[in-house]
Design a protein around this motif. Structure first.
Motif, PDB file in Angstrom:
ATOM      1  N   THR B 347       0.573  -1.627  -0.122  1.00 15.99           N
ATOM      2  CA  THR B 347       0.591  -0.665  -0.076  1.00 15.99           C
ATOM      3  C   THR B 347       1.161   1.655   0.278  1.00 15.99           C
ATOM      4  O   THR B 347       0.848   1.851  -0.804  1.00 15.99           O
ATOM      5  N   GLN B 348       1.624   1.142   0.509  1.00 18.64           N
ATOM      6  CA  GLN B 348       3.087   2.951   1.197  1.00 18.64           C
ATOM      7  C   GLN B 348       3.655   2.195  -0.512  1.00 18.64           C
ATOM      8  O   GLN B 348       3.421   3.848  -0.803  1.00 18.64           O
ATOM      9  N   LEU B 349       3.946   1.200  -0.907  1.00 16.16           N
ATOM     10  CA  LEU B 349       4.447   1.423  -2.319  1.00 16.16           C
ATOM     11  C   LEU B 349       3.683   2.003  -3.732  1.00 16.16           C
ATOM     12  O   LEU B 349       3.866   3.063  -4.235  1.00 16.16           O
ATOM     13  N   ALA B 350       1.982   1.200  -3.073  1.00 14.25           N
ATOM     14  CA  ALA B 350       0.995   2.027  -4.641  1.00 14.25           C
ATOM     15  C   ALA B 350       1.140   3.742  -4.380  1.00 14.25           C
ATOM     16  O   ALA B 350       0.977   3.800  -5.159  1.00 14.25           O
ATOM     17  N   ASP B 351       0.558   4.242  -3.224  1.00 12.48           N
ATOM     18  CA  ASP B 351       1.033   5.617  -2.383  1.00 12.48           C
ATOM     19  C   ASP B 351       1.380   6.205  -3.395  1.00 12.48           C
ATOM     20  O   ASP B 351       2.357   7.159  -3.102  1.00 12.48           O
ATOM     21  N   GLY B 352       3.409   5.619  -2.906  1.00 14.68           N
ATOM     22  CA  GLY B 352       4.892   6.357  -4.122  1.00 14.68           C
ATOM     23  C   GLY B 352       4.963   7.383  -1.904  1.00 14.68           C
ATOM     24  O   GLY B 352       5.390   8.102  -2.871  1.00 14.68           O
ATOM     25  N   ARG B 353       4.780   6.884  -0.903  1.00 13.79           N
ATOM     26  CA  ARG B 353       5.185   7.024  -0.050  1.00 13.79           C
ATOM     27  C   ARG B 353       5.536   6.240   0.913  1.00 13.79           C
ATOM     28  O   ARG B 353       5.403   6.041   1.960  1.00 13.79           O
ATOM     29  N   PRO B 354       6.857   5.372   0.439  1.00 12.57           N
ATOM     30  CA  PRO B 354       7.420   4.246   1.030  1.00 12.57           C
ATOM     31  C   PRO B 354       7.813   4.908   2.254  1.00 12.57           C
ATOM     32  O   PRO B 354       8.343   5.735   2.596  1.00 12.57           O
ATOM     33  N   GLU B 355       8.187   3.762   3.137  1.00 10.53           N
ATOM     34  CA  GLU B 355       9.636   4.449   3.980  1.00 10.53           C
ATOM     35  C   GLU B 355      10.244   3.394   4.177  1.00 10.53           C
ATOM     36  O   GLU B 355      10.010   1.647   4.087  1.00 10.53           O
ATOM     37  N   ALA B 396       6.709  -0.744 -10.033  1.00  8.46           N
ATOM     38  CA  ALA B 396       7.445  -0.709  -8.298  1.00  8.46           C
ATOM     39  C   ALA B 396       8.759  -0.015  -8.457  1.00  8.46           C
ATOM     40  O   ALA B 396       9.019   0.882  -6.980  1.00  8.46           O
ATOM     41  N   ARG B 397      10.007   0.691  -9.000  1.00  4.55           N
ATOM     42  CA  ARG B 397      11.416   0.772  -8.771  1.00  4.55           C
ATOM     43  C   ARG B 397      10.844   2.295  -8.640  1.00  4.55           C
ATOM     44  O   ARG B 397      11.052   3.589  -8.061  1.00  4.55           O
ATOM     45  N   ALA B 398       9.735   2.793  -9.803  1.00  7.44           N
ATOM     46  CA  ALA B 398       9.492   4.110  -9.946  1.00  7.44           C
ATOM     47  C   ALA B 398       8.749   5.087  -8.014  1.00  7.44           C
ATOM     48  O   ALA B 398       8.852   5.954  -7.774  1.00  7.44           O
ATOM     49  N   HIS B 399       7.409   4.122  -8.080  1.00  6.85           N
ATOM     50  CA  HIS B 399       6.944   3.995  -6.856  1.00  6.85           C
ATOM     51  C   HIS B 399       7.750   3.623  -6.119  1.00  6.85           C
ATOM     52  O   HIS B 399       7.747   4.943  -4.841  1.00  6.85           O
ATOM     53  N   ALA B 400       9.253   2.934  -5.325  1.00  5.97           N
ATOM     54  CA  ALA B 400       9.495   3.305  -4.331  1.00  5.97           C
ATOM     55  C   ALA B 400      10.083   4.331  -4.538  1.00  5.97           C
ATOM     56  O   ALA B 400      10.912   4.905  -3.419  1.00  5.97           O
ATOM     57  N   ASP B 401      11.078   4.682  -5.287  1.00  5.72           N
ATOM     58  CA  ASP B 401      11.216   6.385  -5.044  1.00  5.72           C
ATOM     59  C   ASP B 401      10.683   7.500  -5.120  1.00  5.72           C
ATOM     60  O   ASP B 401      10.791   8.541  -4.968  1.00  5.72           O
ATOM     61  N   GLY B 402       9.543   6.704  -4.255  1.00  2.57           N
ATOM     62  CA  GLY B 402       8.711   8.813  -4.387  1.00  2.57           C
ATOM     63  C   GLY B 402       8.009   8.907  -5.575  1.00  2.57           C
ATOM     64  O   GLY B 402       7.771  10.182  -5.287  1.00  2.57           O
ATOM     65  N   ARG B 403       8.053   8.261  -7.273  1.00  3.47           N
ATOM     66  CA  ARG B 403       7.195   9.016  -8.147  1.00  3.47           C
ATOM     67  C   ARG B 403       6.713   7.835  -8.274  1.00  3.47           C
ATOM     68  O   ARG B 403       6.666   7.137  -9.096  1.00  3.47           O
ATOM     69  N   PRO B 404       5.123   7.473  -8.110  1.00  7.06           N
ATOM     70  CA  PRO B 404       4.053   7.125  -8.235  1.00  7.06           C
ATOM     71  C   PRO B 404       3.488   7.281 -10.036  1.00  7.06           C
ATOM     72  O   PRO B 404       3.449   8.519 -10.453  1.00  7.06           O
ATOM     73  N   CYS B 405       2.751   6.760 -10.655  1.00  5.28           N
ATOM     74  CA  CYS B 405       2.206   6.721 -11.573  1.00  5.28           C
ATOM     75  C   CYS B 405       1.016   7.621 -11.244  1.00  5.28           C
ATOM     76  O   CYS B 405       0.347   8.165 -10.203  1.00  5.28           O
ATOM     77  N   LEU B 406       0.311   8.585 -12.545  1.00  8.90           N
ATOM     78  CA  LEU B 406      -0.573   9.183 -11.706  1.00  8.90           C
ATOM     79  C   LEU B 406      -1.900   8.158 -12.325  1.00  8.90           C
ATOM     80  O   LEU B 406      -3.088   8.419 -11.505  1.00  8.90           O
ATOM     81  N   ALA B 407      -1.974   6.804 -12.584  1.00 14.70           N
ATOM     82  CA  ALA B 407      -3.400   5.662 -12.455  1.00 14.70           C
ATOM     83  C   ALA B 407      -2.907   5.429 -11.428  1.00 14.70           C
ATOM     84  O   ALA B 407      -4.130   4.799 -10.964  1.00 14.70           O
ATOM     85  N   ALA B 408      -1.975   5.723 -10.843  1.00  9.81           N
ATOM     86  CA  ALA B 408      -2.015   4.913  -8.887  1.00  9.81           C
ATOM     87  C   ALA B 408      -3.893   6.251  -8.385  1.00  9.81           C
ATOM     88  O   ALA B 408      -4.146   6.299  -7.150  1.00  9.81           O
ATOM     89  N   ARG B 409      -3.868   7.175  -8.825  1.00 14.82           N
ATOM     90  CA  ARG B 409      -4.579   8.259  -8.127  1.00 14.82           C
ATOM     91  C   ARG B 409      -6.763   7.740  -8.492  1.00 14.82           C
ATOM     92  O   ARG B 409      -7.296   8.061  -8.373  1.00 14.82           O
ATOM     93  N   GLN B 410      -6.184   7.133  -9.398  1.00 18.44           N
ATOM     94  CA  GLN B 410      -7.010   6.637 -10.235  1.00 18.44           C
ATOM     95  C   GLN B 410      -8.387   5.432  -9.331  1.00 18.44           C
ATOM     96  O   GLN B 410      -9.854   5.132  -9.643  1.00 18.44           O
TER      97      GLN B 410
END
Ligand SMILES: Cc1cc2nc3c(=O)[nH]c(=O)nc-3n(C[C@H](O)[C@H](O)[C@H](O)COP(=O)(O)O)c2cc1C
Ligand code: SF4
Lengths: 77, 426
Positions: B347-355, B396-410
């Protein structure tokens, strides 16, 4: 004959005593539940038996033990 | 909701309205319940047909029937109509459209293995399904079709309550929870009797094989995967619903047959215990156990979800992980704690807010969870999460680096991803 440890995951409550008594073959995961080595070397038989009897939840079992006592033949899962 | 695909065997006579075929309509469509000359003959025919279980694991049915038939004393048959897979509708559609085909299968399989009673297990929350089946059972009794009494049972509807040892436990008066691998239901099940558990689609196929024979059965599908399969196909397709497909059809052909959007790049195969794949990886593979084995996928209960191009696969996978975590029976530590842990990571990953480093953490946790429950629930959850990280590796790499895709907001599209209501297992 190689000895093998088995844990009943439903009975196991994560007390963790087994890992203290037999660190050579039992490691705890990050939630405190035992992860078992594939087999237990014969020289650790005594420690393994102690770990089995120390489990408050009676969740641990040793099989492939050559003398009578706990265990019995290893069962296929 | 139900649609015919390219083949009509199990789906023959299904109405668009979903109205159940009456006993009379059923007999006109499929012919009368064939007499059972000898149990052994039917079991041999089923084995020769190469029928495999349609409940998810795909085990050869003839082998399983032989195993139960060989035990001593009276047996019990359990028909699994629970369909706890949130992305699947095929069992419900089959029962609601062709109740008597399933009941024929129950009668025939029970007689063949020497079962004197049969239980049809349905979800308690299944709407009118139980009433419909009770009526069908009553119609058969009045018209003296069949000899094995069928009890329609309504069980708690949770992901693990439909596993076969859960059914047996509940039918024995206990909780609808998995009891682990011993004793096997086939040796000691309901009322301590040897118990044959089959999915309802499997049993409907037995009814067809009893009528038409093994060779007819093998006319559809492939040598390795004979017959047909009911598939629930959803997502970016022209008409989401239940389709009957030749077993072992190529994934790409299935997607074309249901007019999947051209821009679909990824699919979920097999359901919530299934796996995510890029379409390019699987399009040329047969949708069958052997066909998909090379990419560590399996048909499961026939679920195919085409991820719409504007949705985020990681967000869908996170929703599935949360759902499965909520569905843990909370009996086993690695399942009770491990599944919420990876659901949180995803969930953290999908949201682009990984700890920290969620990818490394998940990698370690996957290894600590798989194979450590009394049932395969945690394994299925790990499998799905792991496959998402590999199918959507770049994302996943992009999300992990805090750059989630736009689609994640859909938001998500797959059902059943709300936090589960913690079960009443009685
Ligand atoms: C967690 C879990 C859930 C399951 N849910 C179902 C289900 O909803 N319906 C079903 O037919 N089989 C389900 N199964 C498989 C059953 O345990 C059993 O293998 C199956 O009903 C056997 O039927 P088959 O041989 O016809 O496939 C599930 C298994 C697991 C591990
Ligand atoms: S592994 Fe999870 S779902 Fe399976 S028996 Fe244990 S707690 Fe229940």
């Amino acid at each position: 004959m190689t000895m093998k440890l088995h844990v009943d995951p439903i009975a196991c409550a994560g007390h963790g005593l087994c890992a203290e008594l037999l660190p050579e073959a039992i490691e705890l995961d990050e939630w405190g539940y035992p992860m078992l080595a594939a087999s237990v070397p014969a020289r650790l038989r005594g420690h393994a038996r102690r770990a089995v009897s120390a489990c408050p939840a009676l969740a641990l079992r040793l099989t492939g033990n050559d003398d009578r006592g706990e265990g019995g033949p290893a069962r296929a899962q | 909701m139900t649609k015919k695909g390219s083949v009509t065997r199990l789906t023959a006579g299904w109405r668009r309205s979903g109205r159940p075929a009456s006993l009379h309509e059923h007999a006109r469509q499929h012919g009368q319940l064939p007499p059972l000359h000898s149990g052994q003959d039917l079991i041999d025919e089923v084995a020769a047909a190469g029928l495999t279980g349609r409940g998810g694991a795909g085990f050869p049915v003839g082998t399983k029937m032989r195993g139960v038939a060989a035990q001593r004393g009276p047996k019990v048959l359990v028909a699994n109509g629970m369909e706890s897979e949130p992305a699947s509708r095929k069992d419900e559609s089959l029962l609601a459209s062709s109740p008597h085909l399933v009941l024929d299968g129950i009668e025939l399989a029970a007689s063949a293995v020497g079962a004197e009673t049969a239980h049809l297990c349905l979800p308690r929350t299944g709407g009118g399904l139980a009433d419909l089946m009770l009526k069908a059972v009553e119609d058969r009794r009045r018209h003296q079709v069949g000899t094995v009494p069928v009890e329609v049972r309504q069980l708690p509807h949770d992901y693990v309550s439909s596993e076969q040892t859960s059914l047996v436990s509940w039918l024995n008066g206990g909780l609808a929870l998995p009891t682990g691998s011993r004793p096997r239901p086939s040796e000691r099940g309901v009322g301590k009797r040897p118990t044959l558990v089959h999915n309802v689609e499997t049993l409907a196929n037995v009814a067809l094989i009893a009528r038409h024979g093994a060779d007819w059965f093998k006319d559809e599908g492939t040598q390795e995967a004979p017959g047909t399969m009911l598939m629930t196909i959803t997502g970016a397709v022209a008409e989401p619903g239940v389709y009957e497909m030749a077993n072992g059809a190529l994934v790409g052909d299935v997607l074309s047959a249901v007019q999947a959007d051209e821009d679909v790049e990824a699919v979920l195969i097999g359901g919530y215990f299934g796996t995510w794949h890029q379409v390019s990886e699987v399009a040329g593979l047969p949708f069958s156990k052997a066909g998909l084995a090379g990419v560590d996928a399996s048909p499961g209960a026939g679920v195919l979800f085409a991820l719409p191009a504007n949705r985020c696969g990681l967000a869908e996978a996170a929703g599935i992980a949360r759902y499965l975590a909520g569905q843990s029976a909370r009996q086993c530590g690695p399942c009770m704690f491990g599944l919420p842990a990876i659901a949180g990571d995803l969930t953290q990953l999908a949201d682009g807010r990984p700890e920290g480093e969620p990818l490394d953490r998940m990698d370690r946790r996957f290894g600590q969870i798989s194979g450590r429950g009394a049932c395969r629930h945690p394994d299925g959850a790990v499998r799905n999460a792991e496959s998402a990280l590999s199918a959507f590796a770049a994302d996943a790499r992009a999300h992990a680096d805090g750059r989630p895709c736009l689609a994640a907001r859909q938001g998500r599209q797959l059902p059943g991803t709300e936090p589960a209501t913690q079960g009443d297992w009685r």
